[in-house]
Design a protein around this motif. Structure first.
Motif, short mmCIF file in Angstrom:
data_model
loop_
_atom_site.label_atom_id
_atom_site.label_comp_id
_atom_site.label_asym_id
_atom_site.label_seq_id
_atom_site.Cartn_x
_atom_site.Cartn_y
_atom_site.Cartn_z
N VAL A 5 0.85 -1.20 0.00
CA VAL A 5 0.00 0.00 0.00
C VAL A 5 0.88 1.24 0.00
O VAL A 5 0.71 2.15 -0.82
CB VAL A 5 -0.93 0.00 1.24
N ARG A 6 1.83 1.30 0.92
CA ARG A 6 2.65 2.50 1.03
C ARG A 6 3.39 2.78 -0.28
O ARG A 6 3.43 3.88 -0.80
CB ARG A 6 3.67 2.37 2.16
N ASN A 7 3.97 1.71 -0.83
CA ASN A 7 4.76 1.90 -2.04
C ASN A 7 3.90 2.34 -3.22
O ASN A 7 4.31 3.21 -3.99
CB ASN A 7 5.53 0.62 -2.36
N LEU A 8 2.71 1.74 -3.34
CA LEU A 8 1.84 2.13 -4.45
C LEU A 8 1.39 3.57 -4.30
O LEU A 8 1.36 4.34 -5.27
CB LEU A 8 0.62 1.20 -4.52
N VAL A 9 1.06 3.95 -3.05
CA VAL A 9 0.59 5.32 -2.82
C VAL A 9 1.73 6.30 -3.08
O VAL A 9 1.54 7.35 -3.70
CB VAL A 9 0.04 5.44 -1.38
N GLU A 10 2.92 5.94 -2.63
CA GLU A 10 4.06 6.86 -2.84
C GLU A 10 4.39 6.99 -4.32
O GLU A 10 4.82 8.05 -4.77
CB GLU A 10 5.28 6.38 -2.04
N LEU A 11 4.19 5.90 -5.06
CA LEU A 11 4.39 5.99 -6.51
C LEU A 11 3.46 7.03 -7.12
O LEU A 11 3.78 7.67 -8.12
CB LEU A 11 4.11 4.64 -7.17
N HIS A 12 2.31 7.22 -6.49
CA HIS A 12 1.35 8.21 -6.97
C HIS A 12 1.63 9.59 -6.40
O HIS A 12 0.83 10.50 -6.60
CB HIS A 12 -0.08 7.79 -6.58
N GLY A 13 2.71 9.73 -5.66
CA GLY A 13 3.04 11.03 -5.07
C GLY A 13 2.24 11.29 -3.81
O GLY A 13 2.13 12.43 -3.34
N GLY A 14 1.67 10.25 -3.23
CA GLY A 14 0.86 10.43 -2.03
C GLY A 14 1.54 9.90 -0.78
O GLY A 14 2.71 9.51 -0.81
N THR A 15 0.79 9.94 0.31
CA THR A 15 1.33 9.43 1.59
C THR A 15 0.29 8.54 2.22
O THR A 15 -0.88 8.58 1.87
CB THR A 15 1.62 10.58 2.58
N VAL A 16 0.75 7.74 3.17
CA VAL A 16 -0.19 6.90 3.91
C VAL A 16 0.17 7.00 5.38
O VAL A 16 1.33 7.12 5.74
CB VAL A 16 -0.16 5.44 3.38
N GLU A 17 -0.83 7.01 6.23
CA GLU A 17 -0.60 7.25 7.65
C GLU A 17 -1.50 6.32 8.46
O GLU A 17 -2.63 6.04 8.06
CB GLU A 17 -0.94 8.72 7.94
N ALA A 18 -0.97 5.86 9.58
CA ALA A 18 -1.78 5.00 10.45
C ALA A 18 -1.95 5.68 11.79
O ALA A 18 -1.02 6.30 12.30
CB ALA A 18 -1.09 3.65 10.63
N ARG A 19 -3.15 5.55 12.36
CA ARG A 19 -3.40 6.08 13.70
C ARG A 19 -4.16 5.04 14.47
O ARG A 19 -4.98 4.32 13.91
CB ARG A 19 -4.28 7.33 13.65
#
Lengths: 665, 221
Positions: free
Chosen positions: A497-511
């Motif tokens: 998930v993180r890698n795919l999102v970062e490929l899109h120039g995005g970020t992922v965060e967990a809380r």
């Protein structure tokens, strides 16, 4: 001679001598004084200080007109006299014998009335440093010569000692200039404190505060180190130790602290009391930091290595889980000769699909790690993305009786790869379903946050421990165990998930508020701008046509070949099977194939070579060649193309995709 | 024949330190006899003794001196004729001369050159005589390459101890009295070290090396 004016003269001479620093000057002055005092016509002197050889010694000859370095002949003659002087304690007259004719000639004593008197220069250690030789027609003032020689000896000793001390001092001075270490010299009695070496570099900035006091040094020690250092230093100082060592933080001019290694040596008096300490301080800050970084890196490497080991163990377990029901199903089939299409077959299909998902995950992570994922971007409405993602997880959500709450407004658009984002969001939803006890709630929400679109997946599940939060997106980390671990998985989902999102120039965060308190994972992607035109949508999938094709299947794994052949027959094609290149070539002579599906890993002649040979045969140029391999790297595809393949499929092959290719023939 | 003389080999550079005329006589007689026995050319450089006195001593010992001199196997020269050839002692010239004489002796059919000299000439203050120790050190290189024996005679009664200490540093072999000793691993300091500017440090380093080469003292049982 030692009374009245002659005494004054002797004192004047002595005072002159102490101002002279060179042995040659001292010897020349002494020769002149002897000459004027004793009535000698010429005076010679030779002198070898410790560690000097005869040729490097001082040789002087003096007459009424001058003092000058002695000629070679004089030096040789004086050498002979030196041989006699080393065994003599006081002034002696040299007998005029044939044996010593060269000496008399060398010193210019042609006149038989001239005699040679020699006075050894005897150091207080008893060693004969040299001698004076007087040429005189009359008996000289032996006592006066002795006194002058004694003064010369003392002056030589002092000059020698001074030269030695000066050399020593120069050496220390240069050392102090050259060293990067800070040097100090602390006299405990007088409280004199000297700083040298690299103290200005160690302290930095304005030199004024580098005060010459032990107090200043003490004040620069970090408060947390002061007591420890004071105690250990005093312990060494008041014991019989010759040296002390301490590591502490030393204040820099700018208020920061440097790590230093301090080493001191004590000078002790006859009673053993230390009266002085001389030491050096070395800045080891860089080294200490390097060491600390090395410790961290080592710990991280060890953790990573442990995680990888655990992952491999888990991988074995996870691959075995779906294999067990498949093997059992096959065993049932063997025993019964038939299979329950409603009960056993769906189990086997489900488990096989699960296996495929696991392997897909592994391949995905490998592609991501090697940067081999290419995005096919298009403008997509987030609501449709979320709908597709939920669809993939629906059986799981339904099976665990979770309530699903969707809060997704229309009109949120991203410029992204549809399949990859569905995969990423689907992973989050699947995780939420897996790690929430049955009957929980999963909330999917989306909204605009400035230039970004946030998509969040919240659950009421097992939550995440705070210390794990920074790590859950790392590879091989799987913190959230479901209670019976029945959900399994490789722990790669969130990394993907993180890698795919970062490929899109995005970020992922967990809380997560903590264990048992649920969690919320949020993907943030740049919102699409109007300028970003939709990419060409994927070409529609080729329709799976029903026309019968003649297909050759070549695979050395007989089971795989037979099964694939059976499936293709089931789809209405005619097939033949070969297990190596030779039999494939033979078969093709009688079987007019339209398409050949070749395994690459064939024995002896591999699939690439077989393809090349086929392409060279007349009539085979139009044969459709499909490569079937376990390797899906770009380089493998390129290799297949070069060998003459029309298409390249990765095992396990998707039958739909294969049939679609075949239908193009 | 003294065993110490018997054991001498070409390439040996000896200092002969003697304290009595009897020892001296025994040594020089056997030194000459040894040369005759091995068909070597013998050069004797006299200084304290005259050539006539030496001939008489050798003849008394049964050596056919005249015949030897006639056939050229024994050459007696004064030290000054050899060491102080041009009125000045120059180590380079003396070393070259000895090398040439050795080559000449071999060319004449002798197996080696056996040279001995009475070194008291160096006490007379002759020009260059202060370079004796330097010469004695440097000539060790010649002995490595030439079939040459050297026996430098030092009368303990005439030479001071300071000088004899230096002499002991530059001779790898020592004849003390009538006994021969291997000095190469004792007090001998090779020319490379001895001719260093700081002779004392070089000597100390060599001796410490010799000491450690002998191995540590074994533990007392």
């Amino acid at each position: 001679m030692s009374t009245g004016s002659s005494l004054q003269r002797l004192l004047d001479h002595a005072q002159r001598l102490v101002t002279l620093s060179g042995a040659d000057e001292i010897m020349a002055a002494s020769c002149r004084e002897v000459l004027s005092l004793t009535g000698a016509t010429r005076v010679f002197a030779s002198c070898c200080l410790p560690r000097q050889t005869w040729e490097h010694g001082v040789h002087i000859e003096t007459d009424v007109s001058d003092s000058r370095p002695a000629s070679p002949k004089v030096r040789s003659a004086m050498f002979a006299l030196h041989r006699k002087a080393v065994s003599a304690a006081s002034t002696f007259e040299v007998a005029r014998t044939d044996e010593l004719a060269a000496v008399f000639a060398g010193l210019g004593c042609a006149d038989v009335k001239d005699s040679i008197w020699v006075r050894p220069i005897v150091h207080r250690t008893g060693r004969v440093w040299g001698e004076l030789a007087l040429i005189s027609p009359a008996h000289p003032d032996v006592e006066g010569v002795a006194e002058l020689t004694q003064l010369a000896t003392v002056a030589l000793e002092n000059a020698h000692r001074l030269a030695f001390a000066r050399r020593h001092q120069d050496r220390l001075l240069l050392l102090s200039e050259a060293t990067e270490d800070a040097l100090y010299d602390w006299d405990f009695d007088s409280r004199d404190f000297w700083w040298g070496g690299g103290i200005l570099k160690l302290y930095g900035g304005d030199p004024d505060p580098v005060a010459s006091s032990p107090r200043w040094k003490h004040d620069c020690i970090h408060p947390e180190d002061t007591e420890r250092i004071r105690t250990s230093f005093d312990h060494a100082r008041f014991s019989t130790a010759m040296r002390w060592e301490g590591d502490y933080r030393f204040r820099h001019h700018d208020g920061t602290y440097r790590n230093v290694e301090d080493r001191a040596y004590f000078l002790r008096d006859a009673t053993g009391r230390a009266y002085r300490a001389i030491g050096s301080m070395r800045d080891v800050t860089a080294f200490t930091q390097l060491l600390a970084r090395e410790h961290v890196a080592r710990a991280q490497a060890e953790t990573a290595s442990r995680a990888k080991d655990e992952f491999l163990a888990m991988l074995g377990h996870e691959l075995r889980n779906p294999l067990a029901p498949i093997v059992t199903g096959l065993e049932l089939l063997r025993m019964r000769g038939t299979i329950d299409l409603d009960r056993d077959l769906p189990v086997m299909q489900r488990q096989a699909q699960h296996l495929i998902r696991l392997v897909d995950d592994l391949l995905d992570i490998s592609r991501i790690t090697h940067g081999k994922i290419e995005l096919r971007r298009e403008r997509i409405d987030v609501a449709t993305l979320i709908a597709a993602s939920v669809e993939t997880a629906t059986p799981l959500i339904a099976g665990r009786r979770h309530a699903l709450d969707l809060k997704v407004p229309a009109g949120l658009v991203v410029h992204a790869d549809r399949a990859r984002l569905v995969q990423a969001i689907g992973n989050l939803v699947t995780n939420a379903a897996k790690y929430t006890e049955p009957g929980g709630t999963i909330t999917l929400a989306a909204g605009r946050q400035g230039d970004h679109i946030a998509i969040s997946v919240r659950d009421t599940g097992v939550g995440i421990a705070p210390e794990m939060l920074p790590h859950i997106f790392s590879m091989f980390v799987q913190e959230r165990q479901s209670l019976d671990r029945s959900q399994g998985g490789l722990g790669l989902g969130l990394a993907i998930v993180r890698n795919l999102v970062e490929l899109h120039g995005g970020t992922v965060e967990a809380r997560s508020p903590g264990r048992g308190l649920g969690s919320e994972l949020t993907i943030r992607l740049p919102a699409a701008t109007p300028a970003e035109d939709a990419a060409q949508p994927d070409a529609p999938r080729a329709h799976v046509a029903g026309r019968r094709r003649r297909i050759l299947v070549v695979d050395d794994n007989e089971d795989a070949a037979d099964l694939l052949s059976a499936v293709l027959e089931q789809l209405g094609n005619t097939t033949r099977v070969a297990h190596d290149a030779d039999s494939a070539l033979r078969l093709l002579e009688e079987f007019d194939a339209e398409c050949a599906v070749l395994d690459i890993g064939l024995p002896v002649v591999d699939g690439y070579e077989l393809a090349r040979r086929l392409r060279q045969r007349p009539g085979m140029r139009r044969l459709q060649l499909i490569a079937l391999t376990g390797y899906g790297q770009q380089s493998d595809r390129e290799e297949a193309t070069r060998a003459g393949f029309d298409a390249h499929l990765v095992k396990p092959v998707a039958i739909d995709a294969l049939q679609a290719l075949i239908s193009k023939v | 024949m003294l065993s110490s003389i018997e054991r001498m080999q070409p390439g040996d550079h000896y200092c002969g330190v003697y304290r009595s005329d009897d020892d001296w006589r025994a040594i020089i007689v056997d030194f000459v006899k040894g040369g005759i026995a091995r068909n070597e050319k013998i050069v004797y450089l006299v200084n304290l003794t005259s050539a006539e006195q030496l001939r008489a001593i050798l003849a008394d010992a049964g050596i056919g001196v005249d015949a030897l001199i006639d056939k050229g196997q024994l050459v007696i020269l004064t030290a000054k004729e050899a060491y102080l050839k041009d009125g000045q002692f120059e180590p380079d010239k003396m070393i070259a001369l000895l090398g040439e004489e050795t080559d000449k002796a071999i060319a004449e059919g002798y197996t080696a050159l056996r040279a001995t000299g009475e070194m008291t000439w160096a006490l007379a203050g002759e020009p260059g005589s202060e370079r004796l120790v330097e010469y004695e050190s440097r000539i060790n290189e010649l002995f490595k390459t030439h079939k040459l024996y050297g026996l430098c005679q030092y009368d303990r009664r005439r030479f001071d101890s300071e000088m004899l200490l230096d002499i002991l540093h530059v001779h790898p072999n020592v004849l003390f009295g009538k006994e021969g000793y291997d000095n190469s691993q004792m007090y001998y300091v090779p020319p490379q070290a001895f001719l260093e500017r700081d002779r004392q440090s070089a000597t100390l380093d060599t001796w410490l090396k010799n000491l450690s080469a002998r191995g540590a003292r074994p533990a007392t049982p």
